[in-house]
Design a protein around this motif. Sequence first.
Motif, short mmCIF file in Angstrom:
data_model
loop_
_atom_site.label_atom_id
_atom_site.label_comp_id
_atom_site.label_asym_id
_atom_site.label_seq_id
_atom_site.Cartn_x
_atom_site.Cartn_y
_atom_site.Cartn_z
N SER A 1 -57.70 3.96 52.65
CA SER A 1 -57.53 2.65 52.03
C SER A 1 -58.30 2.59 50.71
CB SER A 1 -58.00 1.56 52.99
OG SER A 1 -59.37 1.74 53.29
N GLY A 2 -58.43 1.39 50.16
CA GLY A 2 -59.08 1.20 48.87
C GLY A 2 -60.55 1.50 48.87
N ARG A 3 -60.98 2.21 47.83
CA ARG A 3 -62.39 2.57 47.69
C ARG A 3 -63.18 1.41 47.08
NH1 ARG A 3 -59.98 5.73 43.25
NH2 ARG A 3 -60.84 4.99 41.28
N GLU A 4 -64.48 1.60 46.98
CA GLU A 4 -65.36 0.59 46.39
C GLU A 4 -64.85 0.18 45.01
OE1 GLU A 4 -68.11 -2.15 46.59
OE2 GLU A 4 -68.07 -0.61 48.14
N GLY A 5 -64.76 -1.11 44.77
CA GLY A 5 -64.24 -1.62 43.50
C GLY A 5 -62.73 -1.80 43.49
N TYR A 6 -62.04 -1.25 44.50
CA TYR A 6 -60.58 -1.35 44.61
C TYR A 6 -60.21 -1.65 46.06
CZ TYR A 6 -60.47 0.99 40.06
OH TYR A 6 -60.64 1.32 38.74
N ARG A 7 -60.94 -2.52 46.68
CA ARG A 7 -60.75 -2.80 48.11
C ARG A 7 -59.34 -3.26 48.44
NH1 ARG A 7 -64.52 -0.10 50.71
NH2 ARG A 7 -66.61 -0.66 50.06
N THR A 8 -58.86 -2.82 49.59
CA THR A 8 -57.58 -3.27 50.13
C THR A 8 -57.75 -4.71 50.62
OG1 THR A 8 -57.10 -1.02 50.84
CG2 THR A 8 -55.82 -2.78 51.89
N PRO A 9 -56.85 -5.61 50.26
CA PRO A 9 -57.00 -7.01 50.72
C PRO A 9 -56.83 -7.11 52.24
CG PRO A 9 -54.87 -6.71 49.65
CD PRO A 9 -55.62 -5.42 49.47
N THR A 10 -57.58 -8.00 52.85
CA THR A 10 -57.46 -8.23 54.28
C THR A 10 -56.76 -9.56 54.52
OG1 THR A 10 -59.65 -9.26 54.36
CG2 THR A 10 -59.55 -6.90 54.83
N GLY A 11 -56.16 -9.69 55.69
CA GLY A 11 -55.47 -10.93 56.05
C GLY A 11 -54.12 -10.66 56.68
N ARG A 12 -53.32 -11.71 56.71
CA ARG A 12 -51.97 -11.63 57.29
C ARG A 12 -50.96 -11.70 56.15
NH1 ARG A 12 -51.99 -12.28 62.77
NH2 ARG A 12 -53.91 -13.11 63.66
N PHE A 13 -50.03 -10.75 56.16
CA PHE A 13 -49.03 -10.63 55.10
C PHE A 13 -47.67 -10.37 55.73
CE2 PHE A 13 -53.12 -8.83 53.81
CZ PHE A 13 -53.39 -9.53 52.65
N GLN A 14 -46.67 -10.25 54.87
CA GLN A 14 -45.33 -9.83 55.28
C GLN A 14 -44.82 -8.81 54.27
OE1 GLN A 14 -42.82 -13.27 55.45
NE2 GLN A 14 -43.51 -13.82 57.49
N VAL A 15 -43.98 -7.89 54.73
CA VAL A 15 -43.38 -6.93 53.82
C VAL A 15 -42.51 -7.69 52.82
CG1 VAL A 15 -41.77 -4.98 53.62
CG2 VAL A 15 -43.42 -5.05 55.50
N ILE A 16 -42.78 -7.44 51.52
CA ILE A 16 -42.03 -8.15 50.48
C ILE A 16 -41.08 -7.21 49.71
CG2 ILE A 16 -43.67 -10.02 50.19
CD1 ILE A 16 -44.88 -8.54 47.80
N ARG A 17 -41.29 -5.90 49.85
CA ARG A 17 -40.42 -4.95 49.14
C ARG A 17 -40.60 -3.57 49.74
NH1 ARG A 17 -40.92 -2.27 43.38
NH2 ARG A 17 -43.11 -2.73 43.65
N LYS A 18 -39.52 -2.79 49.70
CA LYS A 18 -39.56 -1.39 50.12
C LYS A 18 -38.93 -0.55 49.01
CE LYS A 18 -38.10 -0.30 54.18
NZ LYS A 18 -37.28 -0.14 55.37
N ASP A 19 -39.52 0.62 48.75
CA ASP A 19 -38.98 1.51 47.72
C ASP A 19 -39.29 2.94 48.15
OD1 ASP A 19 -38.23 2.94 45.47
OD2 ASP A 19 -39.43 1.77 44.08
N GLU A 20 -38.25 3.68 48.49
CA GLU A 20 -38.43 5.04 49.01
C GLU A 20 -39.02 5.99 47.97
OE1 GLU A 20 -35.79 8.41 51.33
OE2 GLU A 20 -34.98 6.40 51.09
#
Length: 177
Positions: A67-86
Motif C-alpha cells: 500500500s501507500g508509503r509514508e507521505g502517500y498513505r492509502t485512504p481508509t474508509g468505505r468506498f465503492q468501485v468507480i472505474r475499471k481499466d485492464e
Amino acid sequence: MANRLAQFCAIAVLAAALTGCGTVTDMVTSHVPERHSGKASIVVDLGEQKAYLYRGKHNTASSRISSGREGYRTPTGRFQVIRKDEDHRSSLYGDYVEDSGRVVKANVDSRKGSKPPHSHFVGASMPFFVEFSPSYGLHQGYLPGVPASHGCIRMPFWKARQFYSAARIGTPVTVRP
C-alpha cells in the motif's frame, strides 16, 4: 525411469523456488473455481498488508499487497468501485521518454520538475486497475513486502486479475488501517 525421476526433481525444485516468492501459489489459488455465490466485496487491511475478496459473507480469496508509503498513505474508509481499466497507465507517475523509446528521466511525478527537451511522458503501467476513490485503486505491481506505493494498492499479477474479474462498478471496498 531415471530420466523421469530427474525431470520430476527438476520441476519440484523449480516449483519450490517459485512458491517461495508466491508466484505459483498466487497463480494456482487465483484459478480455483468459486464455491460461493453472492455479491463481491473487497476488504483491504493495511496493517496486515493483505486484501480479501468476499462473495456474500464467504472469504473466497486473499492477496499480499503493498500500500501507500509514508507521505502517500492509502485512504481508509468505505468506498465503492468507480472505474475499471485492464490496461491502465498512471497520469501522474512514470517516465519521460524519447521517441526512440529511451528513458530520459525515470520515476517522475509529472506535476513536479520540468520535462526534458524532445521527450514525452509515459505513465507507469497499472494492469487490472480497480479504482475505488479518485486516483486510488488496486492493481498489479511490485511487492517489496512493505508499504511502498504512491497510495494505490499493489498486488501480484494473478491476484490483481482475480480481484479485477470479480469486481463490478459499485462493488464495496473497505480499507482498514
